[in-house]
Design a protein around this motif. Structure first.
Motif, PDB file in Angstrom:
ATOM      1  N   VAL A  58      -4.072  -4.134   1.067  1.00 35.14           N
ATOM      2  CA  VAL A  58      -3.595  -3.633   2.358  1.00 35.14           C
ATOM      3  C   VAL A  58      -3.034  -4.800   3.193  1.00 35.14           C
ATOM      4  O   VAL A  58      -2.198  -5.545   2.693  1.00 35.14           O
ATOM      5  CB  VAL A  58      -4.691  -2.810   3.077  1.00 35.14           C
ATOM      6  CG1 VAL A  58      -4.046  -1.839   4.086  1.00 35.14           C
ATOM      7  CG2 VAL A  58      -5.500  -1.981   2.079  1.00 35.14           C
ATOM      8  N   CYS A  59      -3.500  -4.977   4.430  1.00 33.92           N
ATOM      9  CA  CYS A  59      -2.856  -5.975   5.301  1.00 33.92           C
ATOM     10  C   CYS A  59      -3.162  -7.414   4.892  1.00 33.92           C
ATOM     11  O   CYS A  59      -2.497  -8.341   5.347  1.00 33.92           O
ATOM     12  CB  CYS A  59      -3.252  -5.744   6.750  1.00 33.92           C
ATOM     13  SG  CYS A  59      -2.858  -4.106   7.338  1.00 33.92           S
ATOM     14  N   CYS A 110      -8.452   3.507   6.153  1.00 36.63           N
ATOM     15  CA  CYS A 110      -8.163   4.028   4.813  1.00 36.63           C
ATOM     16  C   CYS A 110      -7.058   5.088   4.872  1.00 36.63           C
ATOM     17  O   CYS A 110      -6.758   5.638   5.928  1.00 36.63           O
ATOM     18  CB  CYS A 110      -9.420   4.625   4.183  1.00 36.63           C
ATOM     19  SG  CYS A 110     -10.133   5.980   5.121  1.00 36.63           S
ATOM     20  N   SER A 134       1.682  -4.305   7.897  1.00 37.69           N
ATOM     21  CA  SER A 134       0.683  -4.457   6.831  1.00 37.69           C
ATOM     22  C   SER A 134       1.000  -5.661   5.934  1.00 37.69           C
ATOM     23  O   SER A 134       1.160  -6.759   6.454  1.00 37.69           O
ATOM     24  CB  SER A 134       0.569  -3.140   6.044  1.00 37.69           C
ATOM     25  OG  SER A 134      -0.555  -3.180   5.200  1.00 37.69           O
ATOM     26  N   GLN A 178      -2.970  -4.708  -4.441  1.00 34.60           N
ATOM     27  CA  GLN A 178      -3.367  -3.823  -3.349  1.00 34.60           C
ATOM     28  C   GLN A 178      -4.526  -4.438  -2.577  1.00 34.60           C
ATOM     29  O   GLN A 178      -5.660  -4.469  -3.059  1.00 34.60           O
ATOM     30  CB  GLN A 178      -3.772  -2.477  -3.955  1.00 34.60           C
ATOM     31  CG  GLN A 178      -4.564  -1.557  -3.077  1.00 34.60           C
ATOM     32  CD  GLN A 178      -3.846  -1.154  -1.819  1.00 34.60           C
ATOM     33  OE1 GLN A 178      -3.721  -1.952  -0.897  1.00 34.60           O
ATOM     34  NE2 GLN A 178      -3.368   0.063  -1.780  1.00 34.60           N
ATOM     35  N   GLY A 191      -7.463  -6.730   6.473  1.00 35.57           N
ATOM     36  CA  GLY A 191      -6.999  -5.350   6.346  1.00 35.57           C
ATOM     37  C   GLY A 191      -8.012  -4.440   5.692  1.00 35.57           C
ATOM     38  O   GLY A 191      -9.175  -4.818   5.471  1.00 35.57           O
ATOM     39  N   GLY A 192      -7.559  -3.241   5.384  1.00 41.90           N
ATOM     40  CA  GLY A 192      -8.417  -2.216   4.797  1.00 41.90           C
ATOM     41  C   GLY A 192      -9.083  -2.725   3.528  1.00 41.90           C
ATOM     42  O   GLY A 192      -8.572  -3.589   2.823  1.00 41.90           O
ATOM     43  N   GLU A 242       6.457  -2.784   2.751  1.00 39.44           N
ATOM     44  CA  GLU A 242       5.796  -1.538   3.159  1.00 39.44           C
ATOM     45  C   GLU A 242       6.775  -0.564   3.812  1.00 39.44           C
ATOM     46  O   GLU A 242       7.690  -0.983   4.536  1.00 39.44           O
ATOM     47  CB  GLU A 242       4.704  -1.820   4.211  1.00 39.44           C
ATOM     48  CG  GLU A 242       3.628  -2.798   3.816  1.00 39.44           C
ATOM     49  CD  GLU A 242       2.561  -2.228   2.882  1.00 39.44           C
ATOM     50  OE1 GLU A 242       2.755  -1.120   2.338  1.00 39.44           O
ATOM     51  OE2 GLU A 242       1.542  -2.908   2.695  1.00 39.44           O
ATOM     52  N   LEU A 257      -2.867   7.702   7.207  1.00 42.21           N
ATOM     53  CA  LEU A 257      -3.694   6.575   7.641  1.00 42.21           C
ATOM     54  C   LEU A 257      -4.749   7.006   8.657  1.00 42.21           C
ATOM     55  O   LEU A 257      -4.439   7.719   9.614  1.00 42.21           O
ATOM     56  CB  LEU A 257      -2.791   5.503   8.235  1.00 42.21           C
ATOM     57  CG  LEU A 257      -3.451   4.178   8.604  1.00 42.21           C
ATOM     58  CD1 LEU A 257      -2.474   3.041   8.357  1.00 42.21           C
ATOM     59  CD2 LEU A 257      -3.897   4.145  10.061  1.00 42.21           C
ATOM     60  N   SER A 284       0.842  -1.203   0.000  1.00 45.47           N
ATOM     61  CA  SER A 284       0.000   0.000   0.000  1.00 45.47           C
ATOM     62  C   SER A 284       0.868   1.240   0.000  1.00 45.47           C
ATOM     63  O   SER A 284       0.360   2.356   0.065  1.00 45.47           O
ATOM     64  CB  SER A 284      -0.895   0.033   1.239  1.00 45.47           C
ATOM     65  OG  SER A 284      -1.738  -1.081   1.246  1.00 45.47           O
TER      66      SER A 284
END
Ligand code: UT7
Length: 325
Positions: A118-119, A197, A284, A116, A313-314, A147, A213, A88
């Motif tokens: 995120v985590c 986000c 992440s 993509q 994650g996100g 990351e 973040l 990310s």
């Protein structure tokens, strides 16, 4: 067509600078933000994280982690025909960090792209690479999570800036007729996009919005515990295995309390869970392959062990992979 993809090497890279909770608390105090080692340890299990130097990028960490994984697998640049980087915090808007990593490693063939999620990015990347290998599209992949989250942290927000760190982890994944990845399951629910986000986009040469973040920690906590339990059971069922077959749970390292909750629901003793959140914080997309590499290199994880990898994650995104290592 190969029946499986198999992890043949792991690697990782942490930036040199280790920042303890006390050191971070002292830095934040200088900005008028109050926190403490005691609060961070009690609520998260984090004792330290690593922050990259200003000139170090995700591709630098990714390439270094990948080199260690390639050495462990005994493969060369000419052997790799797929590079996926879950991140990310890419080096640029484009080209992808994967293309930059490919160049740094001297790989000149095959596909390279970023992913993509995120985590949950590493689980997503592993699942995509597994599918591409089993379909015959690729034979030997580098799957990387990398990351530099320190770049997108809001150091005026103590509820988030103490949680995250920088790093990278990588695996070499190869076509095999021997069991390797047994099953993967991926999920997303975009209704929860705003709970975790980093807003902002580029327009007319300017960054529009505030690309730092933002997280509603309690909302994420509740969603995470439920999502991880559900996907863990799903991947076990897909592979025809029981929770008791799992030798090592390698979860996304976000918060020790979420990790303990997952292990408890699966009735797995804490001794069978790999924990690196204390020393890495939440890195992440890098956290799972970093934890995996630490456990492999320390001799905890042995060939023949059954591993469950899981992340959330996100997005909201989440997933799991069951692996005969
Ligand atoms: O990889 C993505 C996944 N992300 C996560 O997994 C994060 C999930 N969420 C969490 O891990 C937890 O919700 C947090 C660690 C973010 C927060 O823990 P919590 O137990 O939910 O704390 P809280 O938000 O209920 O805050 C409790 C208190 C508040 O003070 P008051 O209102 O009770 O006076 C906060 O202001 O702790 C305060 N607080 C802090 N105090 C000292 C919040 N952050 C800090 C801090 N230092 N850094």
């Amino acid at each position: 067509m190969p029946r499986f993809s198999r992890i043949t090497g792991t690697g990782s890279k942490l930036p040199e600078r280790r920042v303890s909770n006390d050191e971070l608390a002292a830095e934040l105090a200088g900005r008028g933000i109050e926190t403490s080692d005691a609060w961070i340890v009690e609520r998260t299990g984090i004792r330290a994280r690593h922050f990259a130097a200003p000139d170090v990028t995700s591709s630098d960490l990714a390439a270094e982690a990948a080199r260690h994984a390639m050495d462990a697998a005994g493969v060369q640049a000419a052997d790799i025909d797929l590079v996926i980087v879950a991140t990310s915090t890419p080096d640029m808007v484009f080209p992808s960090t994967a293309c930059i990593v490919q160049r740094k490693l001297g790989i000149q063939q095959g596909a390279a792209f970023d992913l993509q999620a995120v985590c949950a990015g590493f689980i997503y990347a592993l699942s995509v690479a597994d599918s591409m290998i089993r379909s015959g599209t690729a034979r030997r992949a580098l799957v990387i999570g990398a990351e530099v989250f320190s770049r997108i942290l809001d150091f005026s927000d103590r509820t988030t800036c103490v949680l995250f760190g920088d790093g990278a982890g990588a695996v070499v994944l190869e076509a095999s007729d021997e069991p390797g990845i047994l099953a993967t399951r991926l999920h997303a629910d975009g209704r929860h996009a705003e709970v975790l986000c980093t807003p902002g986009h580029v327009s007319g040469g300017q960054v529009i919005g505030r690309p730092l973040l933002h997280m509603d920690g309690q909302a994420v906590f509740k969603l995470a515990v439920h999502a991880l339990d559900h996907v863990a059971r799903e991947v076990l069922e897909a592979a025809g295995r029981q929770a008791s077959d799992v030798d090592w749970l390698v979860p996304h390292q976000a918060n020790i309390r979420i990790m303990q909750g997952t292990a408890r629901k699966l009735k797995l003793p804490m001794e069978r869970m790999v924990v690196t959140v204390d020393e890495h914080g939440n890195t992440s997309a890098a956290s799972i392959p970093l934890a995996l590499d630490v456990a492999v290199r320390s001799g905890k994880i042995q060939r023949g062990d059954t591993l469950m990898l899981e992340g959330v994650g996100g997005g909201f995104t989440w997933g799991a992979a069951l692996i005969d290592y």
